[in-house]
Design an enzyme around this catalytic site. Structure first.
Site, mmCIF file in Angstrom:
data_model
loop_
_atom_site.group_PDB
_atom_site.id
_atom_site.type_symbol
_atom_site.label_atom_id
_atom_site.label_comp_id
_atom_site.label_asym_id
_atom_site.label_seq_id
_atom_site.Cartn_x
_atom_site.Cartn_y
_atom_site.Cartn_z
ATOM 1 N N TRP A 229 -22.212 -17.331 -31.632
ATOM 2 C CA TRP A 229 -22.706 -15.957 -31.756
ATOM 3 C C TRP A 229 -21.690 -15.049 -32.452
ATOM 4 O O TRP A 229 -20.471 -15.218 -32.281
ATOM 5 C CB TRP A 229 -22.975 -15.350 -30.380
ATOM 6 C CG TRP A 229 -24.060 -16.034 -29.606
ATOM 7 C CD1 TRP A 229 -24.897 -17.030 -30.046
ATOM 8 C CD2 TRP A 229 -24.419 -15.772 -28.243
ATOM 9 N NE1 TRP A 229 -25.756 -17.394 -29.036
ATOM 10 C CE2 TRP A 229 -25.489 -16.648 -27.926
ATOM 11 C CE3 TRP A 229 -23.959 -14.891 -27.269
ATOM 12 C CZ2 TRP A 229 -26.085 -16.653 -26.662
ATOM 13 C CZ3 TRP A 229 -24.547 -14.892 -26.015
ATOM 14 C CH2 TRP A 229 -25.601 -15.772 -25.712
ATOM 15 N N TYR B 291 -21.138 -2.732 -16.050
ATOM 16 C CA TYR B 291 -20.240 -3.571 -15.229
ATOM 17 C C TYR B 291 -18.854 -2.920 -15.131
ATOM 18 O O TYR B 291 -18.248 -2.876 -14.051
ATOM 19 C CB TYR B 291 -20.144 -4.954 -15.878
ATOM 20 C CG TYR B 291 -19.232 -5.917 -15.175
ATOM 21 C CD1 TYR B 291 -19.668 -6.637 -14.067
ATOM 22 C CD2 TYR B 291 -17.932 -6.131 -15.627
ATOM 23 C CE1 TYR B 291 -18.830 -7.540 -13.432
ATOM 24 C CE2 TYR B 291 -17.094 -7.029 -14.995
ATOM 25 C CZ TYR B 291 -17.547 -7.733 -13.902
ATOM 26 O OH TYR B 291 -16.714 -8.626 -13.272
ATOM 27 N N THR C 253 -8.009 -11.121 -17.154
ATOM 28 C CA THR C 253 -8.614 -11.258 -18.473
ATOM 29 C C THR C 253 -9.787 -12.236 -18.393
ATOM 30 O O THR C 253 -10.180 -12.658 -17.303
ATOM 31 C CB THR C 253 -7.550 -11.737 -19.469
ATOM 32 O OG1 THR C 253 -8.077 -11.642 -20.777
ATOM 33 C CG2 THR C 253 -7.120 -13.180 -19.199
ATOM 34 N N ASN C 254 -10.354 -12.660 -19.529
ATOM 35 C CA ASN C 254 -11.461 -13.633 -19.540
ATOM 36 C C ASN C 254 -10.999 -14.935 -18.883
ATOM 37 O O ASN C 254 -9.966 -15.477 -19.262
ATOM 38 C CB ASN C 254 -11.899 -13.938 -20.976
ATOM 39 C CG ASN C 254 -12.481 -12.715 -21.674
ATOM 40 O OD1 ASN C 254 -11.895 -11.646 -21.626
ATOM 41 N ND2 ASN C 254 -13.621 -12.868 -22.297
ATOM 42 N N LEU C 255 -11.794 -15.406 -17.936
ATOM 43 C CA LEU C 255 -11.411 -16.578 -17.144
ATOM 44 C C LEU C 255 -12.288 -17.768 -17.481
ATOM 45 O O LEU C 255 -13.412 -17.612 -17.958
ATOM 46 C CB LEU C 255 -11.572 -16.256 -15.655
ATOM 47 C CG LEU C 255 -10.749 -15.077 -15.173
ATOM 48 C CD1 LEU C 255 -11.241 -14.607 -13.816
ATOM 49 C CD2 LEU C 255 -9.279 -15.440 -15.125
ATOM 50 N N LYS D 92 -16.669 -1.678 -11.819
ATOM 51 C CA LYS D 92 -15.327 -2.173 -11.491
ATOM 52 C C LYS D 92 -14.306 -1.032 -11.424
ATOM 53 O O LYS D 92 -13.383 -1.060 -10.597
ATOM 54 C CB LYS D 92 -14.907 -3.243 -12.509
ATOM 55 C CG LYS D 92 -15.660 -4.560 -12.329
ATOM 56 C CD LYS D 92 -15.277 -5.188 -10.995
ATOM 57 C CE LYS D 92 -16.038 -6.443 -10.660
ATOM 58 N NZ LYS D 92 -15.697 -6.954 -9.322
ATOM 59 N N VAL E 248 -14.094 -17.838 -9.509
ATOM 60 C CA VAL E 248 -12.830 -17.284 -9.024
ATOM 61 C C VAL E 248 -12.639 -17.568 -7.538
ATOM 62 O O VAL E 248 -11.583 -18.047 -7.117
ATOM 63 C CB VAL E 248 -12.770 -15.762 -9.279
ATOM 64 C CG1 VAL E 248 -11.560 -15.148 -8.596
ATOM 65 C CG2 VAL E 248 -12.728 -15.501 -10.775
ATOM 66 N N GLY E 249 -13.667 -17.265 -6.744
ATOM 67 C CA GLY E 249 -13.524 -17.421 -5.296
ATOM 68 C C GLY E 249 -13.181 -18.848 -4.897
ATOM 69 O O GLY E 249 -12.330 -19.079 -4.034
ATOM 70 N N SER F 275 -11.732 -6.525 -13.887
ATOM 71 C CA SER F 275 -11.933 -7.194 -15.169
ATOM 72 C C SER F 275 -11.243 -6.404 -16.271
ATOM 73 O O SER F 275 -11.139 -5.174 -16.202
ATOM 74 C CB SER F 275 -13.430 -7.237 -15.453
ATOM 75 O OG SER F 275 -13.665 -7.411 -16.826
ATOM 76 N N SER F 276 -10.848 -7.116 -17.318
ATOM 77 C CA SER F 276 -10.210 -6.418 -18.441
ATOM 78 C C SER F 276 -11.199 -5.556 -19.222
ATOM 79 O O SER F 276 -10.791 -4.746 -20.048
ATOM 80 C CB SER F 276 -9.534 -7.426 -19.380
ATOM 81 O OG SER F 276 -10.494 -8.314 -19.909
ATOM 82 N N CYS F 277 -12.507 -5.694 -18.939
ATOM 83 C CA CYS F 277 -13.475 -4.864 -19.671
ATOM 84 C C CYS F 277 -13.503 -3.428 -19.165
ATOM 85 O O CYS F 277 -14.205 -2.595 -19.710
ATOM 86 C CB CYS F 277 -14.869 -5.475 -19.636
ATOM 87 S SG CYS F 277 -15.672 -5.306 -18.055
ATOM 88 N N HIS G 14 -20.208 -16.886 -20.185
ATOM 89 C CA HIS G 14 -19.220 -16.385 -21.142
ATOM 90 C C HIS G 14 -19.041 -17.396 -22.268
ATOM 91 O O HIS G 14 -19.552 -18.516 -22.217
ATOM 92 C CB HIS G 14 -17.891 -16.126 -20.428
ATOM 93 C CG HIS G 14 -17.940 -14.925 -19.556
ATOM 94 N ND1 HIS G 14 -18.017 -14.999 -18.185
ATOM 95 C CD2 HIS G 14 -17.945 -13.612 -19.855
ATOM 96 C CE1 HIS G 14 -18.063 -13.785 -17.687
ATOM 97 N NE2 HIS G 14 -18.018 -12.916 -18.675
ATOM 98 N N GLY H 163 -18.156 -18.937 -6.233
ATOM 99 C CA GLY H 163 -18.051 -18.722 -7.671
ATOM 100 C C GLY H 163 -16.795 -19.298 -8.294
ATOM 101 O O GLY H 163 -15.958 -19.905 -7.612
HETATM 102 P P1 GDP Z 1 -17.143 -10.514 -23.673
HETATM 103 O O1 GDP Z 1 -15.707 -10.962 -23.650
HETATM 104 O O2 GDP Z 1 -17.475 -9.492 -22.646
HETATM 105 O O3 GDP Z 1 -17.568 -10.066 -25.050
HETATM 106 O O4 GDP Z 1 -18.042 -11.770 -23.216
HETATM 107 P P2 GDP Z 1 -18.383 -13.235 -23.780
HETATM 108 O O5 GDP Z 1 -17.403 -14.208 -23.275
HETATM 109 O O6 GDP Z 1 -19.819 -13.477 -23.423
HETATM 110 O O7 GDP Z 1 -18.297 -13.171 -25.376
HETATM 111 C C1 GDP Z 1 -17.074 -13.156 -26.061
HETATM 112 C C2 GDP Z 1 -17.304 -13.259 -27.565
HETATM 113 O O8 GDP Z 1 -17.743 -14.588 -27.877
HETATM 114 C C3 GDP Z 1 -18.345 -12.308 -28.140
HETATM 115 O O9 GDP Z 1 -17.890 -11.873 -29.406
HETATM 116 C C4 GDP Z 1 -19.556 -13.231 -28.310
HETATM 117 O O10 GDP Z 1 -20.456 -12.787 -29.302
HETATM 118 C C5 GDP Z 1 -18.861 -14.517 -28.742
HETATM 119 N N1 GDP Z 1 -19.668 -15.743 -28.595
HETATM 120 C C6 GDP Z 1 -19.835 -16.684 -29.558
HETATM 121 N N2 GDP Z 1 -20.673 -17.644 -29.164
HETATM 122 C C7 GDP Z 1 -21.039 -17.335 -27.883
HETATM 123 C C8 GDP Z 1 -21.891 -17.959 -26.932
HETATM 124 O O11 GDP Z 1 -22.511 -18.994 -27.180
HETATM 125 N N3 GDP Z 1 -21.993 -17.348 -25.715
HETATM 126 C C9 GDP Z 1 -21.317 -16.204 -25.408
HETATM 127 N N4 GDP Z 1 -21.453 -15.662 -24.182
HETATM 128 N N5 GDP Z 1 -20.527 -15.558 -26.306
HETATM 129 C C10 GDP Z 1 -20.391 -16.125 -27.524
#
Ligand code: GDP
Length: 319
Positions: free
Chosen positions: A199, A133, A161-163, A137, A12-13, A104-106, A176, A10
């Site tokens: 989104w 999830y 955090t988000n990677l 964790k 990270v790994g 994870s930071s979540c 993500h 993956g």
């Molecule tokens: P989160 O950090 O757990 O919310 O995971 P994500 O990385 O999937 O989403 C982060 C933020 O980006 C959220 O507010 C999503 O709605 C927004 N976002 C905007 N466009 C996209 C997209 O195309 N894909 C994903 N995954 N998130 C999106």
């Protein structure tokens, strides 16, 4: 000394395997989901026993972005509970002296005070789009703490955090935000589309850490950290999703319009980590977001573009 990296296929790994090699560890063994199904206790135990590692890095998890987490809470909860419990039990049976569990930071409350300190864990309700999830964790952190308490294991937990980075998942429904936007903006640029749809509202704030920085932090923490409390790994800086979208557009050369689909969830409004604890151990990130985005886009062009979606979903780690 053998180091076992679970989840080595993956995002990270694979980065941890590279970082260990660069740091001079010559006996690094990977475990990919295709090789050993860590959801199976016997398979996990057999694999760890046969490998006989001194150190285990647990980067094995079912991971995904906001849509995948929201749609499949059963798999995100139960697969992750099984993977980590089996791996910790197997590491104990094999008398592994150091385990680094990656979370994870979540795991932190949706409305935790920002930047998020490690001690805000379990002080409030979780964000609903990834609570299953997060609970898995949090149970993993408790697994590490329990082995420390009951068996004096020098095992630790780190919360990245988000990677993002090379090897990420670029599938639009399960990925993500950062890899999703690279793909969306690239494809729109190539097709000459006038708009790209992002989104949510664009207002949530997220912190992004390049996975090679996380991997360097893992090697550092194995040497420098030995405490039951989880430790945050991040940059301490965040951007709005709208700012990220503009940065990705500039990186790929898209000059059209960005449209927001507010029927998609925003998720948690903000999650930026307090990184003072890891800073006090002498570690800091090196790869800035613009630089990391540019190199990840290059990786995407070389490895994914034109071949459909990217990496498998079962072998990386972390949100
Ligand atoms: P989160 O950090 O757990 O919310 O995971 P994500 O990385 O999937 O989403 C982060 C933020 O980006 C959220 O507010 C999503 O709605 C927004 N976002 C905007 N466009 C996209 C997209 O195309 N894909 C994903 N995954 N998130 C999106």
């Amino acid at each position: 000394m053998t180091v076992l990296v679970a989840g080595s296929g993956g995002l990270v790994g694979s980065a941890v395997v590279r970082a260990l090699g660069a740091a001079g560890f010559s006996d690094v063994v990977g475990a990919r989901s295709a090789q050993v199904d860590l959801r199976d206790a016997d398979a996990a135990r057999e694999f760890v026993t046969a490998t006989a590692p001194a150190v285990v890095v647990d980067a094995a998890a079912r991971v995904g972005g906001i849509a995948a987490n929201n749609a499949r809470p059963v798999e995100f909860l139960h697969d992750n509970l099984r993977i980590q419990a089996n791996l910790l039990d197997a590491a104990h049976a094999a008398d592994v002296s150091r385990v680094l569990f990656l979370g994870s930071s979540c795991i932190y409350p949706k409305f935790a005070e920002q930047p998020i300190r490690e001690d805000s864990l379990l002080t409030g309700p979780l964000e609903a789009t990834n609570d299953a999830y997060a609970i898995a964790k949090i149970a993993g952190i408790m697994g590490v703490q329990s082995y420390r308490r009951e068996y004096d294991r020098r095992w630790i937990s780190a919360m990245p955090t988000n990677l993002y980075g090379p090897g990420d998942n670029f599938d639009l429904e399960s990925s993500h935000v950062l890899p999703a936007l690279i793909r969306k903006f690239h494809e729109a640029h190539v097709a000459g589309d006038a708009t790209v749809t992002v989104w949510g509202t664009g207002t949530p704030r997220r912190e992004f850490l390049h996975v090679d920085d996380l991997a360097a932090a893992c090697v550092h923490l194995l040497e420098a950290y030995d405490d039951p409390a989880p430790i945050n790994v991040g940059t301490g800086e965040d951007v709005t999703i709208a700012e990220l979208a503009s940065l990705v557009a500039a990186t790929v050369g898209f000059s059209g319009e960005i449209v927001y689909d507010t029927s998609r969830p925003d998720g948690t409004p903000r999650k930026v980590l307090d990184v003072s604890k890891i800073a006090s151990t002498g570690w800091k990130p090196r790869i800035g977001l613009a630089e990391g985005l540019a190199s990840t886009y290059r990786w995407y062009l070389d490895n994914v573009a034109g071949e459909g979606a990217g990496a498998e979903q079962m072998s990386g780690v972390v949100k």
